[in-house]
Design a protein around this motif. Structure first.
Motif, PDB file in Angstrom:
ATOM      1  N   ILE A  56       2.931  13.687   5.071  1.00  0.00           N
ATOM      2  CA  ILE A  56       2.695  14.420   6.308  1.00  0.00           C
ATOM      3  C   ILE A  56       2.764  15.907   5.997  1.00  0.00           C
ATOM      4  N   VAL A  57       1.751  16.658   6.423  1.00  0.00           N
ATOM      5  CA  VAL A  57       1.704  18.102   6.179  1.00  0.00           C
ATOM      6  C   VAL A  57       1.700  18.817   7.524  1.00  0.00           C
ATOM      7  N   MET A  58       2.635  19.740   7.693  1.00  0.00           N
ATOM      8  CA  MET A  58       2.740  20.505   8.937  1.00  0.00           C
ATOM      9  C   MET A  58       2.578  21.981   8.589  1.00  0.00           C
ATOM     10  N   ARG A  59       1.350  22.481   8.696  1.00  0.00           N
ATOM     11  CA  ARG A  59       1.040  23.852   8.285  1.00  0.00           C
ATOM     12  C   ARG A  59       1.786  24.884   9.108  1.00  0.00           C
ATOM     13  N   LYS A  60       1.926  24.653  10.395  1.00  0.00           N
ATOM     14  CA  LYS A  60       2.603  25.604  11.278  1.00  0.00           C
ATOM     15  C   LYS A  60       4.040  25.839  10.814  1.00  0.00           C
ATOM     16  N   TYR A  61       4.651  24.828  10.241  1.00  0.00           N
ATOM     17  CA  TYR A  61       6.040  24.892   9.800  1.00  0.00           C
ATOM     18  C   TYR A  61       6.159  25.098   8.291  1.00  0.00           C
ATOM     19  N   HIS A  92       0.828  -1.202   0.000  1.00  0.00           N
ATOM     20  CA  HIS A  92       0.000   0.000   0.000  1.00  0.00           C
ATOM     21  C   HIS A  92       0.862   1.251   0.000  1.00  0.00           C
ATOM     22  N   SER A  93       0.263   2.361  -0.402  1.00  0.00           N
ATOM     23  CA  SER A  93       1.016   3.619  -0.466  1.00  0.00           C
ATOM     24  C   SER A  93       0.768   4.506   0.747  1.00  0.00           C
ATOM     25  N   LYS A  94      -0.240   4.201   1.554  1.00  0.00           N
ATOM     26  CA  LYS A  94      -0.546   4.994   2.748  1.00  0.00           C
ATOM     27  C   LYS A  94      -0.411   4.119   3.986  1.00  0.00           C
ATOM     28  N   ASN A  95      -0.086   4.775   5.100  1.00  0.00           N
ATOM     29  CA  ASN A  95       0.053   4.094   6.386  1.00  0.00           C
ATOM     30  C   ASN A  95       1.083   2.965   6.349  1.00  0.00           C
ATOM     31  N   THR A  96       2.195   3.214   5.698  1.00  0.00           N
ATOM     32  CA  THR A  96       3.268   2.237   5.660  1.00  0.00           C
ATOM     33  C   THR A  96       4.010   2.250   6.993  1.00  0.00           C
ATOM     34  N   LYS A  97       4.758   1.201   7.267  1.00  0.00           N
ATOM     35  CA  LYS A  97       5.480   1.109   8.529  1.00  0.00           C
ATOM     36  C   LYS A  97       6.455   2.282   8.712  1.00  0.00           C
ATOM     37  N   PRO A  98       7.262   2.644   7.692  1.00  0.00           N
ATOM     38  CA  PRO A  98       8.152   3.803   7.878  1.00  0.00           C
ATOM     39  C   PRO A  98       7.386   5.096   8.151  1.00  0.00           C
ATOM     40  N   GLU A  99       6.260   5.287   7.485  1.00  0.00           N
ATOM     41  CA  GLU A  99       5.464   6.494   7.685  1.00  0.00           C
ATOM     42  C   GLU A  99       4.908   6.540   9.112  1.00  0.00           C
ATOM     43  N   ILE A 100       4.441   5.422   9.610  1.00  0.00           N
ATOM     44  CA  ILE A 100       3.905   5.371  10.966  1.00  0.00           C
ATOM     45  C   ILE A 100       4.998   5.641  12.004  1.00  0.00           C
ATOM     46  N   LEU A 101       6.222   5.149  11.753  1.00  0.00           N
ATOM     47  CA  LEU A 101       7.345   5.437  12.654  1.00  0.00           C
ATOM     48  C   LEU A 101       7.580   6.938  12.773  1.00  0.00           C
ATOM     49  N   VAL A 102       7.588   7.625  11.634  1.00  0.00           N
ATOM     50  CA  VAL A 102       7.824   9.072  11.628  1.00  0.00           C
ATOM     51  C   VAL A 102       6.668   9.787  12.323  1.00  0.00           C
ATOM     52  N   ARG A 103       5.441   9.395  12.029  1.00  0.00           N
ATOM     53  CA  ARG A 103       4.280  10.048  12.637  1.00  0.00           C
ATOM     54  C   ARG A 103       4.265   9.873  14.152  1.00  0.00           C
ATOM     55  N   ARG A 104       4.561   8.689  14.624  1.00  0.00           N
ATOM     56  CA  ARG A 104       4.585   8.455  16.076  1.00  0.00           C
ATOM     57  C   ARG A 104       5.640   9.306  16.763  1.00  0.00           C
ATOM     58  N   TYR A 105       6.818   9.389  16.151  1.00  0.00           N
ATOM     59  CA  TYR A 105       7.889  10.190  16.740  1.00  0.00           C
ATOM     60  C   TYR A 105       7.479  11.658  16.802  1.00  0.00           C
ATOM     61  N   LEU A 106       6.947  12.174  15.693  1.00  0.00           N
ATOM     62  CA  LEU A 106       6.552  13.584  15.649  1.00  0.00           C
ATOM     63  C   LEU A 106       5.476  13.876  16.697  1.00  0.00           C
ATOM     64  N   PHE A 107       4.458  13.034  16.778  1.00  0.00           N
ATOM     65  CA  PHE A 107       3.369  13.264  17.717  1.00  0.00           C
ATOM     66  C   PHE A 107       3.871  13.190  19.156  1.00  0.00           C
ATOM     67  N   ALA A 108       4.743  12.227  19.443  1.00  0.00           N
ATOM     68  CA  ALA A 108       5.268  12.068  20.801  1.00  0.00           C
ATOM     69  C   ALA A 108       6.124  13.260  21.220  1.00  0.00           C
ATOM     70  N   HIS A 109       6.687  13.987  20.239  1.00  0.00           N
ATOM     71  CA  HIS A 109       7.524  15.144  20.546  1.00  0.00           C
ATOM     72  C   HIS A 109       6.785  16.471  20.353  1.00  0.00           C
ATOM     73  N   GLY A 110       5.462  16.418  20.323  1.00  0.00           N
ATOM     74  CA  GLY A 110       4.660  17.633  20.331  1.00  0.00           C
ATOM     75  C   GLY A 110       4.358  18.246  18.980  1.00  0.00           C
ATOM     76  N   PHE A 111       4.724  17.600  17.898  1.00  0.00           N
ATOM     77  CA  PHE A 111       4.435  18.139  16.568  1.00  0.00           C
ATOM     78  C   PHE A 111       3.059  17.639  16.125  1.00  0.00           C
ATOM     79  N   ARG A 112       2.277  18.537  15.545  1.00  0.00           N
ATOM     80  CA  ARG A 112       0.965  18.162  15.042  1.00  0.00           C
ATOM     81  C   ARG A 112       0.965  18.305  13.527  1.00  0.00           C
ATOM     82  N   TYR A 113       0.195  17.473  12.866  1.00  0.00           N
ATOM     83  CA  TYR A 113       0.256  17.394  11.412  1.00  0.00           C
ATOM     84  C   TYR A 113      -1.065  16.904  10.853  1.00  0.00           C
ATOM     85  N   ARG A 114      -1.161  16.973   9.529  1.00  0.00           N
ATOM     86  CA  ARG A 114      -2.278  16.375   8.802  1.00  0.00           C
ATOM     87  C   ARG A 114      -1.705  15.350   7.846  1.00  0.00           C
ATOM     88  N   LEU A 115      -2.543  14.428   7.432  1.00  0.00           N
ATOM     89  CA  LEU A 115      -2.104  13.393   6.501  1.00  0.00           C
ATOM     90  C   LEU A 115      -2.688  13.648   5.121  1.00  0.00           C
TER      91      LEU A 115
END
Length: 166
Positions: A51-56, A17-40
């Protein structure tokens, strides 16, 4: 020659699949755990942003080494069968990636690509910390207070002493 039958290979490739791949989930979990918020997968932006980070004003692409043709990577090896097909497919993916990133840059977005091989256990923490550092740097640069230098003659004090008194 391929070790799998045509039906087995077709089933195997269809299950990727092209969405929700294991590498993508690793990055998303790290970002969320460190206070970064994003959209998919933001629909208003060109291409297929992971991953889209409008604030940045930043988009992050999490690319598989094989599917996006990561040069010099041990995980990118062209298959022995149907080589012309795979070479053309991967080249189209590379061209599409460059075009999407060019369009996003023209719109003022920062583009970061994280490769699958950079998320392997040996280098994962270093890669994710580097990503965090880069995002913080982008934010600080974009929100830097601009200081304007005034000419010496233009500087006026709010309460100047009365010099004409005798």
């Amino acid at each position: 020659m391929d070790k799998m039958s045509k039906e087995q290979r077709s089933h195997c490739m269809a299950s990727i699949h092209s969405k929700n791949t294991k590498p993508e989930i690793l990055v998303r979990r790290y970002l969320f755990a460190h206070g970064f918020r994003y959209r998919l997968n933001h629909p208003r932006l060109p291409g297929h942003t992971d991953i889209v980070m409008r604030k940045y004003r930043t988009v992050i692409f999490v690319n598989g080494c094989f599917w996006h043709g990561h040069e010099g990577c041990k995980y990118f090896v062209l298959p022995k069968s149907r080589t012309e097909f795979w070479q053309a497919k991967i080249e189209r993916n590379r061209e599409r990636d460059l075009e999407e990133q060019r369009k996003l840059a023209e719109m003022g977005w920062h583009c970061i690509t994280v490769w699958e091989c950079q998320l392997k256990p040996k280098v994962r923490e270093k890669t994710l910390q580097s990503l965090e550092y880069t995002l913080c740097h982008i934010y600080l640069e974009d929100h830097k207070v601009k200081r304007y230098e005034m000419q010496e003659e233009e500087r006026v004090m709010a309460a100047e002493p009365d010099v004409e008194k005798k």
